[in-house]
Scaffold this motif. Structure first.
Motif, PDB file in Angstrom:
ATOM      1  N   UNK A  38       0.689  10.276  -7.662  1.00 15.69           N
ATOM      2  CA  UNK A  38       2.206   9.894  -7.332  1.00 15.69           C
ATOM      3  C   UNK A  38       2.755   9.820  -6.229  1.00 15.69           C
ATOM      4  N   UNK A  39       2.134  10.897  -5.177  1.00 13.85           N
ATOM      5  CA  UNK A  39       2.961  10.921  -3.928  1.00 13.85           C
ATOM      6  C   UNK A  39       2.079   9.658  -3.277  1.00 13.85           C
ATOM      7  N   UNK A  40       0.788   9.172  -3.628  1.00 14.94           N
ATOM      8  CA  UNK A  40       0.185   7.958  -3.083  1.00 14.94           C
ATOM      9  C   UNK A  40       0.946   6.713  -3.426  1.00 14.94           C
ATOM     10  N   UNK A  41       1.225   6.680  -4.656  1.00 18.25           N
ATOM     11  CA  UNK A  41       2.139   5.545  -5.336  1.00 18.25           C
ATOM     12  C   UNK A  41       3.129   5.286  -4.426  1.00 18.25           C
ATOM     13  N   UNK A  42       4.009   6.452  -4.157  1.00 22.18           N
ATOM     14  CA  UNK A  42       5.232   6.453  -3.796  1.00 22.18           C
ATOM     15  C   UNK A  42       5.143   5.949  -2.165  1.00 22.18           C
ATOM     16  N   UNK A  43       4.026   6.475  -1.523  1.00 19.56           N
ATOM     17  CA  UNK A  43       3.798   6.250  -0.055  1.00 19.56           C
ATOM     18  C   UNK A  43       3.548   4.804   0.126  1.00 19.56           C
ATOM     19  N   UNK A  44       3.280   3.995  -1.067  1.00 17.28           N
ATOM     20  CA  UNK A  44       2.826   2.532  -0.751  1.00 17.28           C
ATOM     21  C   UNK A  44       3.680   1.708  -1.449  1.00 17.28           C
ATOM     22  N   UNK A  45       4.656   2.308  -2.753  1.00 17.51           N
ATOM     23  CA  UNK A  45       5.280   1.405  -3.343  1.00 17.51           C
ATOM     24  C   UNK A  45       6.293   0.959  -2.527  1.00 17.51           C
ATOM     25  N   UNK A  46       6.740  -0.698  -2.347  1.00 19.37           N
ATOM     26  CA  UNK A  46       7.605  -1.271  -1.750  1.00 19.37           C
ATOM     27  C   UNK A  46       7.558  -0.601  -0.142  1.00 19.37           C
TER      28      UNK A  46
END
Length: 378
Positions: free
Chosen positions: A121-129
């Motif tokens: 989830x942290x990696x998704x947050x780091x890269x999302x938008x």
């Protein structure tokens, strides 16, 4: 028997990063039910939850209802439990799920689960938008004392563990220690390996405390919250001094060079080996290898292995179900470790309990001979 669920003022550990990135780690029982107000204080309109299917059934609705009661639009993206979810395919599915929940730049992602969910989830947050904020809500002992703090996020690649990722600090960590009441005994033991690690790295007094109090951590007494706070405080100090692992932070990988290699060789199959079990074997190996090199007293290596075994953890290569591969396979897996520099192996070794250090350029032949002897011992 665990303590009854009561909501008391949580323990707080502050992570004083610069550039407006400081955040708090809150530690206590019952934090998930009251998470909404604390997350809403971060000034977002939406907070989408990323979790796994097991944790979603236990705590997903409790957290979602708390967020929505605080005025935050929320939804749940659930993945399969286990290390195999730290993959390219699952990462893409999580990003798609977050976009479907209309997560925008000013919104939040909430990682609800163990280390796998937090990393993913942290990696998704780091890269999302190109980057959105996120909150860690760890539900395993391992995640509460280690992986939820410090901003390391990522997924695994076929060639090794955590090779794809980003440094992306959370805005808040909510460590609800009541959530540990529902962990299996195996998961509690696995998390305990990371607790003991902090004493072995640089705090011999804490390792002494662990030897005297580890049963209270498992039972859910006040020792549990205290241990989580001590570990978080230690990690926060290291992260502030070396956020991007240019030096001292590598010490937090004590036992992990061996452990990550074992995880890769077992195909990240949790039925065979979970992360904390690999770390426990790695800790014992790191101390035995240090003793073999004349760096560490043999009695310290024995004390480490004995304590981990008493807590129900494996400490030898022969305890890996289905085997751990031969010495050359283990060396090849270690060659993909993130600490490798110019092809040379870097280990975290020890001069004694609480006296770990970074040891670059370790001779491969010496490691191979050590592994062969360990494999013969079973």
């Amino acid at each position: 028997m665990t303590e009854p669920l009561t909501v008391q003022a949580p323990l707080t550990v502050h992570v004083p990063l610069d550039g407006g990135r400081a955040y708090d780690i809150l530690i206590g029982r019952g934090l998930l039910a009251g998470a909404g107000a604390r997350v809403a204080a971060l000034e977002a309109r939406a907070a989408a939850i990323v979790t796994d299917e097991t944790v979603a059934a236990l705590y997903g609705e409790t957290l979602r209802e708390s967020l929505e009661a605080a005025g935050l639009r929320s939804g749940i993206v659930a993945v399969a439990p286990g290390e195999a979810s730290k993959s390219y395919a699952t990462y893409a599915a999580v990003c798609d799920g977050l976009l479907a929940h209309r997560v925008e730049r000013g919104d939040l992602v909430v990682a609800l689960g163990g280390g796998v969910v937090g990393d993913l989830a942290g990696f998704a947050a780091a890269t999302l938008r190109r980057g959105v904020r996120f909150v860690q809500a760890p539900t395993t002992l391992l995640a509460q004392v280690d992986s939820s703090v410090g901003g390391k996020t990522g997924i695994n690649a076929p060639l090794g563990k955590n090779l794809i990722g980003a440094f992306h600090q959370p805005r808040l960590v909510l460590a609800d220690t009541a959530a540990l009441d529902t962990l299996s005994e195996r998961e509690m033991r696995a998390g305990y390996a990371e607790v003991a690690k902090y004493g072995l790295i640089g705090d011999a007094g804490f390792f002494d405390w662990c030897e005297a109090n580890w049963r209270g951590i498992f039972r859910g007494g006040p020792e549990r919250d205290e241990a989580v706070a001590i570990c978080c405080r230690a990690k926060a100090g290291v992260v502030v001094r070396d956020e991007r692992e240019d030096g001292e932070r590598a010490l937090l990988n004590l036992g992990h060079t061996f452990g990550h290699a074992l995880e890769r060789l077992t195909g990240y199959e949790s039925a065979r080996l979970v992360h904390g079990e690999g770390v426990a074997i790695g800790l014992a190996l790191a101390f035995r290898f240090s003793a073999r090199l004349g760096l560490c007293p043999g009695q310290d290596a024995g004390r480490v292995a004995n304590h981990l075994a008493l807590a129900g953890l494996p400490t030898t290569l022969g305890q890996v179900p289905g085997g751990s591969g031969d010495a050359d396979a283990l060396l090849d897996a270690m060659a993909q470790d993130k600490k490798v520099r110019d092809g040379a192996l870097t280990f975290i070794l020890a001069r004694g309990i609480g006296r770990s250090f970074i040891a670059p350029g370790i001779d491969r032949a010496a490691v191979r001979d050590f592994l062969q002897d360990e494999l013969r011992l079973g």
